[in-house]
Design a protein around this motif. Structure first.
Motif, PDB file in Angstrom:
ATOM      1  N   ASP A   1       1.402  12.076  -8.446  1.00  0.00           N
ATOM      2  CA  ASP A   1       0.750  12.293  -9.745  1.00  0.00           C
ATOM      3  C   ASP A   1      -0.771  12.135  -9.688  1.00  0.00           C
ATOM      4  O   ASP A   1      -1.423  12.214 -10.733  1.00  0.00           O
ATOM      5  CB  ASP A   1       1.309  11.306 -10.778  1.00  0.00           C
ATOM      6  N   PHE A   2      -1.326  11.891  -8.503  1.00  0.00           N
ATOM      7  CA  PHE A   2      -2.768  11.653  -8.352  1.00  0.00           C
ATOM      8  C   PHE A   2      -3.227  10.566  -9.335  1.00  0.00           C
ATOM      9  O   PHE A   2      -4.182  10.729 -10.092  1.00  0.00           O
ATOM     10  CB  PHE A   2      -3.566  12.945  -8.561  1.00  0.00           C
ATOM     11  N   ARG A   3      -2.504   9.452  -9.266  1.00  0.00           N
ATOM     12  CA  ARG A   3      -2.803   8.328 -10.150  1.00  0.00           C
ATOM     13  C   ARG A   3      -2.359   7.053  -9.457  1.00  0.00           C
ATOM     14  O   ARG A   3      -1.393   7.054  -8.685  1.00  0.00           O
ATOM     15  CB  ARG A   3      -2.056   8.496 -11.478  1.00  0.00           C
ATOM     16  N   ILE A   4      -3.053   5.976  -9.713  1.00  0.00           N
ATOM     17  CA  ILE A   4      -2.628   4.660  -9.238  1.00  0.00           C
ATOM     18  C   ILE A   4      -2.709   3.671 -10.389  1.00  0.00           C
ATOM     19  O   ILE A   4      -3.460   3.870 -11.353  1.00  0.00           O
ATOM     20  CB  ILE A   4      -3.497   4.155  -8.051  1.00  0.00           C
ATOM     21  N   ASP A   5      -1.913   2.636 -10.300  1.00  0.00           N
ATOM     22  CA  ASP A   5      -1.946   1.564 -11.290  1.00  0.00           C
ATOM     23  C   ASP A   5      -2.528   0.327 -10.635  1.00  0.00           C
ATOM     24  O   ASP A   5      -2.025  -0.142  -9.610  1.00  0.00           O
ATOM     25  CB  ASP A   5      -0.537   1.272 -11.819  1.00  0.00           C
ATOM     26  N   ILE A   6      -3.596  -0.201 -11.247  1.00  0.00           N
ATOM     27  CA  ILE A   6      -4.268  -1.384 -10.709  1.00  0.00           C
ATOM     28  C   ILE A   6      -3.928  -2.588 -11.573  1.00  0.00           C
ATOM     29  O   ILE A   6      -4.108  -2.553 -12.798  1.00  0.00           O
ATOM     30  CB  ILE A   6      -5.796  -1.172 -10.660  1.00  0.00           C
TER      31      ILE A   6
ATOM     32  N   ALA B   1       0.830  -1.205   0.000  1.00  0.00           N
ATOM     33  CA  ALA B   1       0.000   0.000   0.000  1.00  0.00           C
ATOM     34  C   ALA B   1       0.866   1.257   0.000  1.00  0.00           C
ATOM     35  O   ALA B   1       0.556   2.245  -0.666  1.00  0.00           O
ATOM     36  CB  ALA B   1      -0.928  -0.005   1.213  1.00  0.00           C
ATOM     37  N   GLU B   2       1.977   1.235   0.745  1.00  0.00           N
ATOM     38  CA  GLU B   2       2.904   2.364   0.755  1.00  0.00           C
ATOM     39  C   GLU B   2       3.400   2.668  -0.650  1.00  0.00           C
ATOM     40  O   GLU B   2       3.433   3.820  -1.088  1.00  0.00           O
ATOM     41  CB  GLU B   2       4.109   2.066   1.654  1.00  0.00           C
ATOM     42  N   GLU B   3       3.784   1.634  -1.372  1.00  0.00           N
ATOM     43  CA  GLU B   3       4.331   1.832  -2.710  1.00  0.00           C
ATOM     44  C   GLU B   3       3.273   2.382  -3.657  1.00  0.00           C
ATOM     45  O   GLU B   3       3.580   3.186  -4.546  1.00  0.00           O
ATOM     46  CB  GLU B   3       4.917   0.514  -3.229  1.00  0.00           C
ATOM     47  N   MET B   4       2.023   1.982  -3.485  1.00  0.00           N
ATOM     48  CA  MET B   4       0.947   2.547  -4.296  1.00  0.00           C
ATOM     49  C   MET B   4       0.732   4.017  -3.944  1.00  0.00           C
ATOM     50  O   MET B   4       0.417   4.842  -4.812  1.00  0.00           O
ATOM     51  CB  MET B   4      -0.349   1.761  -4.080  1.00  0.00           C
ATOM     52  N   LEU B   5       0.946   4.358  -2.684  1.00  0.00           N
ATOM     53  CA  LEU B   5       0.713   5.727  -2.237  1.00  0.00           C
ATOM     54  C   LEU B   5       1.718   6.705  -2.842  1.00  0.00           C
ATOM     55  O   LEU B   5       1.399   7.881  -3.041  1.00  0.00           O
ATOM     56  CB  LEU B   5       0.767   5.774  -0.712  1.00  0.00           C
TER      57      LEU B   5
ATOM     58  N   SER C   1      -1.586  -3.832 -16.282  1.00  0.00           N
ATOM     59  CA  SER C   1      -1.735  -2.690 -15.389  1.00  0.00           C
ATOM     60  C   SER C   1      -2.686  -1.665 -15.997  1.00  0.00           C
ATOM     61  O   SER C   1      -2.498  -1.260 -17.153  1.00  0.00           O
ATOM     62  CB  SER C   1      -0.366  -2.050 -15.125  1.00  0.00           C
ATOM     63  N   ILE C   2      -3.672  -1.259 -15.240  1.00  0.00           N
ATOM     64  CA  ILE C   2      -4.645  -0.271 -15.706  1.00  0.00           C
ATOM     65  C   ILE C   2      -4.474   1.000 -14.883  1.00  0.00           C
ATOM     66  O   ILE C   2      -4.660   0.983 -13.667  1.00  0.00           O
ATOM     67  CB  ILE C   2      -6.091  -0.794 -15.566  1.00  0.00           C
ATOM     68  N   PRO C   3      -4.099   2.116 -15.522  1.00  0.00           N
ATOM     69  CA  PRO C   3      -3.947   3.367 -14.771  1.00  0.00           C
ATOM     70  C   PRO C   3      -5.312   3.957 -14.414  1.00  0.00           C
ATOM     71  O   PRO C   3      -6.256   3.903 -15.199  1.00  0.00           O
ATOM     72  CB  PRO C   3      -3.180   4.268 -15.739  1.00  0.00           C
ATOM     73  N   LEU C   4      -5.412   4.499 -13.211  1.00  0.00           N
ATOM     74  CA  LEU C   4      -6.657   5.112 -12.752  1.00  0.00           C
ATOM     75  C   LEU C   4      -6.333   6.501 -12.204  1.00  0.00           C
ATOM     76  O   LEU C   4      -5.548   6.637 -11.269  1.00  0.00           O
ATOM     77  CB  LEU C   4      -7.309   4.255 -11.661  1.00  0.00           C
ATOM     78  N   ASP C   5      -6.913   7.519 -12.832  1.00  0.00           N
ATOM     79  CA  ASP C   5      -6.701   8.883 -12.364  1.00  0.00           C
ATOM     80  C   ASP C   5      -7.517   9.149 -11.100  1.00  0.00           C
ATOM     81  O   ASP C   5      -8.666   8.686 -10.981  1.00  0.00           O
ATOM     82  CB  ASP C   5      -7.088   9.889 -13.445  1.00  0.00           C
ATOM     83  N   LEU C   6      -6.915   9.917 -10.186  1.00  0.00           N
ATOM     84  CA  LEU C   6      -7.570  10.251  -8.927  1.00  0.00           C
ATOM     85  C   LEU C   6      -7.902  11.734  -8.886  1.00  0.00           C
ATOM     86  O   LEU C   6      -7.238  12.553  -9.525  1.00  0.00           O
ATOM     87  CB  LEU C   6      -6.653   9.913  -7.747  1.00  0.00           C
ATOM     88  N   ALA C   7      -8.908  12.068  -8.096  1.00  0.00           N
ATOM     89  CA  ALA C   7      -9.194  13.483  -7.842  1.00  0.00           C
ATOM     90  C   ALA C   7      -8.075  14.053  -6.987  1.00  0.00           C
ATOM     91  O   ALA C   7      -7.566  13.371  -6.086  1.00  0.00           O
ATOM     92  CB  ALA C   7     -10.531  13.620  -7.125  1.00  0.00           C
ATOM     93  N   PRO C   8      -7.645  15.297  -7.230  1.00  0.00           N
ATOM     94  CA  PRO C   8      -6.618  15.909  -6.378  1.00  0.00           C
ATOM     95  C   PRO C   8      -7.069  15.905  -4.911  1.00  0.00           C
ATOM     96  O   PRO C   8      -8.214  16.224  -4.605  1.00  0.00           O
ATOM     97  CB  PRO C   8      -6.507  17.336  -6.925  1.00  0.00           C
TER      98      PRO C   8
END
Length: 342
Positions: free
Chosen positions: A131-136, A121-125, A146-153
């Motif tokens: 970049d306000f993005r995570i890779d699932i 979880a730390e590495e995902m954070l 890997s699917i990139p998912l944009d996050l709200a700021p």
């Protein structure tokens, strides 16, 4: 007896509700930590002027000094919603992904004990903070993708009691890091004055100062001691009045002495001095001698005893200082002779 620190007993819902009601809602109401308050105010004002979320914030320091309260103030003064979580609750990357993907734009995410998050979880954070993005990851083995998912700021406010356990890549992604210091007695007197007013308790300055002196430099403990004094005054017919005699009687009943030591503190010192001639003695041996977990002694008792100069930590183990002998009414030679007579 009640333990007024942070590791013994769970706080019931009524206690949590009362603690929540006593929390200041703004930096102007927050007592103490003057330098940190000034730094936070500048950070929040700059973000407001630039119409952006504040930078990520790391708050470190011992329990009970106001880290959660400051996170709530950051959200309140930013006009944003607050989401609360904790490191031990985030044990899988999926837990963090679900939390981050549900945040609304500008929301403040508070993670208490952030150093206790799972490594995945730390590495995902890292990516989420930068970049306000995570890779699932979807699928397993050679077919995984890997699917990139944009996050709200968002603004992350992390709190930790052990900043040394935070990996450097995570620490470096916080835009502002603050360390909260223990409070001085006069600052705690102001905390008690504010809380007593909110609880409807009338106390003279001497009574407020006495609670401040016995609160171990910690506002949370000051508020809990105040509530026990209020209860004592109510039960013994003083109503909403609590003078210095009432404070002394109430805190004596709860085994809190003149400098804030309670039953467990004195048990540790007594064992260290009477059973082990002042040390050095290993932590696990000391813990067994008083019937407590070593982690409780290390995280709850030791910090205050070391800070007030009653205990020392050496490569060979824990030692009692002359000040500790004096507090228990013993000389160093008396303890040695008493041990030899056993």
């Amino acid at each position: 007896m009640d333990d007024f620190r942070d590791a013994a007993e769970p706080i019931d819902e009524i206690e949590l509700a009362v603690e929540g009601a006593l929390r200041p809602a703004s930096l102007a109401e927050f007592v103490g930590q003057q330098k940190v308050r000034g730094q936070l105010q500048l950070l929040l004002d700059a973000a407001r002027m630039q119409q952006r979320p504040p930078d990520h914030i790391l708050l470190s320091g011992p329990p009970g000094l106001g880290k959660t309260t400051l996170a709530m103030i950051v959200a309140h003064e930013s006009g944003r919603a607050l989401r609360l979580s904790s490191g031990p609750a985030i044990q899988h990357a999926g837990d963090l992904a679900a939390l981050l993907s549900s945040l609304t734009p500008g929301e403040v995410l508070f993670i208490d004990e952030v150093h206790r998050m799972a490594r995945a979880a730390e590495e995902m954070l890292y990516l989420a903070m930068e970049d306000f993005r995570i890779d699932i990851m979807v699928g397993k083995g050679a077919g995984a993708t890997s699917i990139p998912l944009d996050l709200a700021p968002f603004t992350l406010v992390g709190a930790t009691t052990r900043s040394g356990l935070l990996p450097n890549p995570l620490r470096d992604r916080f835009g502002f890091t603050a360390h909260l210091e223990y409070y001085e007695p006069h600052e705690l007197e102001r905390v008690v004055e504010r809380s007593a007013s909110m609880l409807g308790v009338r106390m003279p300055a001497a009574a407020r100062a006495e609670i401040g002196r016995r609160s171990r430099g910690t506002p949370r403990i000051a508020n809990r001691l105040l509530r026990r004094v209020r209860d004592y005054a109510l039960v013994h017919g003083a109503g909403t009045e609590a003078d210095i005699e009432t404070v002394d009687a109430a805190l004596d009943l709860y085994d809190v002495d003149r400098i804030g030591l309670d039953r467990l503190d004195r048990a540790v010192l007594d064992a260290l001095i009477r059973r082990f001639r002042g040390g050095p003695v290993g932590l696990s041996t000391l813990a067994v001698s008083v019937g407590e977990e070593a982690e409780t002694i290390e995280s709850v008792v030791e910090p205050y005893l070391v800070r007030i100069g009653f205990m020392g930590r050496t490569p060979r183990g824990r030692i009692a200082t002359p000040e500790a002998f004096a507090h228990l009414g013993m000389g160093v030679s008396e303890a040695v002779l008493g041990f030899d007579d056993l």
